[in-house]
Motif scaffolding. Structure first.
Motif, PDB file in Angstrom:
ATOM      1  N   SER A   1       0.843  -1.190   0.000  1.00  0.00           N
ATOM      2  CA  SER A   1       0.000   0.000   0.000  1.00  0.00           C
ATOM      3  C   SER A   1       0.867   1.224   0.000  1.00  0.00           C
ATOM      4  O   SER A   1       1.919   1.261   0.620  1.00  0.00           O
ATOM      5  CB  SER A   1      -0.911  -0.008   1.227  1.00  0.00           C
ATOM      6  OG  SER A   1      -1.602   1.205   1.344  1.00  0.00           O
TER       7      SER A   1
ATOM      8  N   ASP B   1      -0.004   4.055   1.304  1.00  0.00           N
ATOM      9  CA  ASP B   1      -0.660   5.028   2.158  1.00  0.00           C
ATOM     10  C   ASP B   1       0.324   5.874   2.939  1.00  0.00           C
ATOM     11  O   ASP B   1       0.195   7.093   2.998  1.00  0.00           O
ATOM     12  CB  ASP B   1      -1.606   4.304   3.125  1.00  0.00           C
ATOM     13  CG  ASP B   1      -2.746   3.645   2.381  1.00  0.00           C
ATOM     14  OD1 ASP B   1      -3.487   2.878   3.021  1.00  0.00           O
ATOM     15  OD2 ASP B   1      -2.870   3.895   1.158  1.00  0.00           O
TER      16      ASP B   1
ATOM     17  N   GLU C   1       0.265   5.696 -14.470  1.00  0.00           N
ATOM     18  CA  GLU C   1      -0.723   4.640 -14.633  1.00  0.00           C
ATOM     19  C   GLU C   1      -0.141   3.525 -15.489  1.00  0.00           C
ATOM     20  O   GLU C   1      -0.365   3.470 -16.694  1.00  0.00           O
ATOM     21  CB  GLU C   1      -2.002   5.183 -15.269  1.00  0.00           C
ATOM     22  CG  GLU C   1      -2.719   6.206 -14.406  1.00  0.00           C
ATOM     23  CD  GLU C   1      -4.011   6.684 -15.042  1.00  0.00           C
ATOM     24  OE1 GLU C   1      -4.314   6.222 -16.172  1.00  0.00           O
ATOM     25  OE2 GLU C   1      -4.703   7.502 -14.436  1.00  0.00           O
TER      26      GLU C   1
ATOM     27  N   THR D   1      -0.796  -4.274 -10.709  1.00  0.00           N
ATOM     28  CA  THR D   1      -1.625  -3.597  -9.712  1.00  0.00           C
ATOM     29  C   THR D   1      -0.934  -2.300  -9.328  1.00  0.00           C
ATOM     30  O   THR D   1       0.281  -2.301  -9.049  1.00  0.00           O
ATOM     31  CB  THR D   1      -1.807  -4.477  -8.472  1.00  0.00           C
ATOM     32  OG1 THR D   1      -2.346  -5.738  -8.869  1.00  0.00           O
ATOM     33  CG2 THR D   1      -2.739  -3.821  -7.470  1.00  0.00           C
ATOM     34  N   SER D   2      -1.680  -1.178  -9.318  1.00  0.00           N
ATOM     35  CA  SER D   2      -1.064   0.101  -8.978  1.00  0.00           C
ATOM     36  C   SER D   2      -2.066   0.979  -8.216  1.00  0.00           C
ATOM     37  O   SER D   2      -3.284   0.850  -8.394  1.00  0.00           O
ATOM     38  CB  SER D   2      -0.588   0.826 -10.235  1.00  0.00           C
ATOM     39  OG  SER D   2      -1.685   1.160 -11.064  1.00  0.00           O
ATOM     40  N   HIS D   3      -1.518   1.834  -7.358  1.00  0.00           N
ATOM     41  CA  HIS D   3      -2.301   2.807  -6.614  1.00  0.00           C
ATOM     42  C   HIS D   3      -1.532   4.121  -6.628  1.00  0.00           C
ATOM     43  O   HIS D   3      -0.299   4.127  -6.537  1.00  0.00           O
ATOM     44  CB  HIS D   3      -2.526   2.366  -5.161  1.00  0.00           C
ATOM     45  CG  HIS D   3      -3.221   1.044  -5.038  1.00  0.00           C
ATOM     46  ND1 HIS D   3      -4.567   0.898  -5.262  1.00  0.00           N
ATOM     47  CD2 HIS D   3      -2.753  -0.188  -4.716  1.00  0.00           C
ATOM     48  CE1 HIS D   3      -4.902  -0.378  -5.088  1.00  0.00           C
ATOM     49  NE2 HIS D   3      -3.813  -1.066  -4.753  1.00  0.00           N
ATOM     50  N   THR D   4      -2.260   5.210  -6.718  1.00  0.00           N
ATOM     51  CA  THR D   4      -1.660   6.538  -6.659  1.00  0.00           C
ATOM     52  C   THR D   4      -2.394   7.354  -5.618  1.00  0.00           C
ATOM     53  O   THR D   4      -3.638   7.440  -5.629  1.00  0.00           O
ATOM     54  CB  THR D   4      -1.727   7.234  -8.025  1.00  0.00           C
ATOM     55  OG1 THR D   4      -1.025   6.448  -8.990  1.00  0.00           O
ATOM     56  CG2 THR D   4      -1.095   8.623  -7.961  1.00  0.00           C
ATOM     57  N   ARG D   5      -1.638   7.947  -4.695  1.00  0.00           N
ATOM     58  CA  ARG D   5      -2.238   8.786  -3.655  1.00  0.00           C
ATOM     59  C   ARG D   5      -1.238   9.838  -3.226  1.00  0.00           C
ATOM     60  O   ARG D   5      -0.065   9.514  -2.990  1.00  0.00           O
ATOM     61  CB  ARG D   5      -2.650   7.946  -2.454  1.00  0.00           C
ATOM     62  CG  ARG D   5      -3.267   8.762  -1.319  1.00  0.00           C
ATOM     63  CD  ARG D   5      -3.641   7.886  -0.151  1.00  0.00           C
ATOM     64  NE  ARG D   5      -4.683   6.939  -0.506  1.00  0.00           N
ATOM     65  CZ  ARG D   5      -5.187   6.044   0.356  1.00  0.00           C
ATOM     66  NH1 ARG D   5      -4.724   5.994   1.590  1.00  0.00           N
ATOM     67  NH2 ARG D   5      -6.135   5.210  -0.042  1.00  0.00           N
TER      68      ARG D   5
ATOM     69  N   THR E   1       3.116   6.840  -6.175  1.00  0.00           N
ATOM     70  CA  THR E   1       2.601   5.682  -6.917  1.00  0.00           C
ATOM     71  C   THR E   1       3.239   4.404  -6.393  1.00  0.00           C
ATOM     72  O   THR E   1       4.459   4.327  -6.223  1.00  0.00           O
ATOM     73  CB  THR E   1       2.899   5.819  -8.418  1.00  0.00           C
ATOM     74  OG1 THR E   1       2.222   6.969  -8.914  1.00  0.00           O
ATOM     75  CG2 THR E   1       2.410   4.593  -9.183  1.00  0.00           C
ATOM     76  N   TRP E   2       2.387   3.433  -6.109  1.00  0.00           N
ATOM     77  CA  TRP E   2       2.841   2.072  -5.789  1.00  0.00           C
ATOM     78  C   TRP E   2       2.374   1.148  -6.902  1.00  0.00           C
ATOM     79  O   TRP E   2       1.210   1.169  -7.297  1.00  0.00           O
ATOM     80  CB  TRP E   2       2.250   1.633  -4.466  1.00  0.00           C
ATOM     81  CG  TRP E   2       2.458   0.156  -4.188  1.00  0.00           C
ATOM     82  CD1 TRP E   2       3.548  -0.421  -3.657  1.00  0.00           C
ATOM     83  CD2 TRP E   2       1.509  -0.887  -4.432  1.00  0.00           C
ATOM     84  NE1 TRP E   2       3.367  -1.778  -3.552  1.00  0.00           N
ATOM     85  CE2 TRP E   2       2.106  -2.096  -4.031  1.00  0.00           C
ATOM     86  CE3 TRP E   2       0.217  -0.925  -4.954  1.00  0.00           C
ATOM     87  CZ2 TRP E   2       1.472  -3.316  -4.132  1.00  0.00           C
ATOM     88  CZ3 TRP E   2      -0.421  -2.149  -5.055  1.00  0.00           C
ATOM     89  CH2 TRP E   2       0.195  -3.322  -4.650  1.00  0.00           C
ATOM     90  N   MET E   3       3.267   0.337  -7.426  1.00  0.00           N
ATOM     91  CA  MET E   3       2.975  -0.524  -8.563  1.00  0.00           C
ATOM     92  C   MET E   3       3.613  -1.877  -8.328  1.00  0.00           C
ATOM     93  O   MET E   3       4.719  -1.985  -7.791  1.00  0.00           O
ATOM     94  CB  MET E   3       3.520   0.101  -9.857  1.00  0.00           C
ATOM     95  CG  MET E   3       3.286  -0.728 -11.119  1.00  0.00           C
ATOM     96  SD  MET E   3       4.487  -2.078 -11.341  1.00  0.00           S
ATOM     97  CE  MET E   3       6.016  -1.174 -11.346  1.00  0.00           C
TER      98      MET E   3
END
Length: 469
Positions: free
Chosen positions: A49, A51, A442, A452-456, A460-462
């Motif tokens: 994550s 976060d 992205e 799988t990737s998340h941006t906050r 960015t976590w990928m």
């Protein structure tokens, strides 16, 4: 970072000012300077994550030699995999090495010229006693039937020789070599039949018309032992020696009988030995021809592989340049402004893609890490601090899968502003590449390599995964 822990922290400054290479130790779940929870079995530290990842935190200093070289990141297993003389890992075989072993395996198939020649020779050799025995030996046997002592022994010897010929035909006519047990038993039967037929001869008949078995048995031995030259020579020697011994023990031969015996012995033995030598010569020449053909085939395969590799390389470059040329055209005509962040990110991504493409064709023991390192080099030149952690032994990953695993890394690193962390985990069941970077991106995946990737908050976590088939 929540969940399974964070990517091993940048634990010290390496000799390259822009990359902080760290050592991943999944069993402990901690890295010098950052306390984390123990990572789950098979998990890459720092890939759960985005976060709470603090990419702005300054790296803490580690002790001793814990900081890995920027060009050679430290792995969980420090022992490098054994390599061959060419530098290739033993589990990673070049296509040419696999393809060039095929002619050697093909040299034993029935379609090989040497095999066909050997089968034809066996058929010819079997045909000689099959023709001579009824054509030249049956008439003397019948004509002197009453003179044999006893006649039944001569008849049995003739029948045994006929049976051996029929037994050999079962394999020879199907173009198969005689099994060793069949050749041995047949040879013993032929020698016994020869001695029995010679023992039944009437006086003063050695090496003359009633002695029909002497020359015939040599052809049976040639048919039985043509594939075994040493055994053939021994059997011919035993047959000749037994015939001569029975001749000398049968009484005191006269000078005429000795002369007749010498002529027959010389003519029959020399001719049959010459046939055996000719068979050996043909077999050797056939082997040399097969080796030459295999060599030509290897050269043709090498040329075909080189041509295919060249075509693949040109296709790869053409595909990559096809995505880069519009950017170059935009820079040339002014439609793309190099002062804008978007254009600079596109340029960084294109440079990383080309660098990865060049590294893809290098012959190295660990191609995946080599290509990931090539991706990191371009980011370092932009001033991005990159930490690389590698865990697990080398896994043979196909070029297409490596391309899809490193593609998201390129995208994430091209968007990174100041810092990024990359981790590579290899197990026999799973290969995972994860990136945490302080830039929004992205990455796209595929069916073979899901991403799988998340941006906050601009981070960015990928994670890209590939499972060996």
């Amino acid at each position: 970072m929540g969940g399974g822990g964070e990517v091993g922290g940048a634990s010290g400054t390496a000799d390259h000012p822009a990359r902080l290479a760290t050592e991943t130790r999944p069993t402990s779940g901690t890295t010098q300077g950052h306390a984390t929870e123990p990572a789950a079995s098979g998990e890459v530290a720092g890939t759960d994550s985005p976060d709470t990842t603090d990419l702005s935190a300054r790296p803490t200093k580690t002790s001793g030699s814990e900081v890995a070289s920027p060009r050679h990141p430290r792995t969980e297993n420090p022992a490098a995999p054994p390599t061959t003389a060419t530098g290739r890992a033993p589990g990673r075989k070049a296509p040419a090495e696999t393809a060039l072993t095929e002619p050697a395996a093909a040299s034993t198939v029935p379609g090989d010229p040497a095999v066909r020649l050997a089968a034809a020779i066996r058929i010819v050799l079997l045909g000689v006693p099959a023709v001579i025995q009824p054509g030249l030996s049956l008439a003397p046997l019948l004509r002197h039937q009453a003179a044999y002592q006893p006649p039944l022994v001569a008849d049995l010897a003739y029948g045994i020789l006929t049976a051996v010929t029929a037994l050999c035909a079962f394999w020879v006519l199907r173009r198969k070599p005689l099994p060793g047990s069949v050749a041995l038993c047949g040879t013993l039967l032929v020698l016994v039949a020869s001695s029995a037929a010679t023992a039944a001869l009437p006086p003063d008949s050695f090496f003359r018309e009633p002695h029909w078995s002497f020359g015939l048995v040599g052809w049976h031995l040639l048919a039985l032992l043509a594939d075994r030259p040493p055994a053939l020579l021994v059997a011919l020697g035993v047959h000749t020696a037994a015939g001569v011994a029975q001749f000398l023990l049968g009484g005191s031969p006269t000078r005429t009988e000795l002369g007749d015996a010498a002529i027959v012995l010389f003519a029959v033995t020399v001719f049959q030995l010459a046939i055996a030598g000719l068979i050996r010569l043909l077999d050797r020449r056939a082997g040399e021809a097969a080796a030459a053909a295999a060599g030509r085939e290897r050269l043709a395969i090498r040329a075909a592989l080189a041509a295919q590799a060249g075509r693949d390389l040109r296709a790869g470059f053409a595909e990559q340049l096809g995505a880069t040329l519009p950017l170059l055209a935009g820079l040339a005509d002014g439609t793309a402004d190099p002062r804008t962040p978007d254009t600079r990110a596109r340029c960084a991504l294109a440079a990383s893609q080309l660098r990865r493409l060049f590294a893809e064709n290098d012959d190295v023991p660990d191609p995946l890490v080599h290509e990931v390192t090539a991706c990191l080099d371009v980011a370092e030149r932009r001033g991005v601090e990159v930490a690389l952690a590698v865990s697990g032994d080398v896994v043979d990953v196909p070029a297409r899968a490596r391309r899809e695993l490193t593609g998201p890394v390129l995208t994430a690193l091209a968007a990174a502003r100041t810092r990024a962390r990359v981790s590579v985990l290899r197990t026999p069941e799973l290969v995972r590449v994860a990136v945490v970077a302080d830039g929004a991106s992205e990455p796209a995946g595929s069916a073979a390599v899901p991403v799988t990737s998340h941006t906050r908050d601009g981070q960015t976590w990928m994670e890209a995964r590939w499972r060996p088939e």
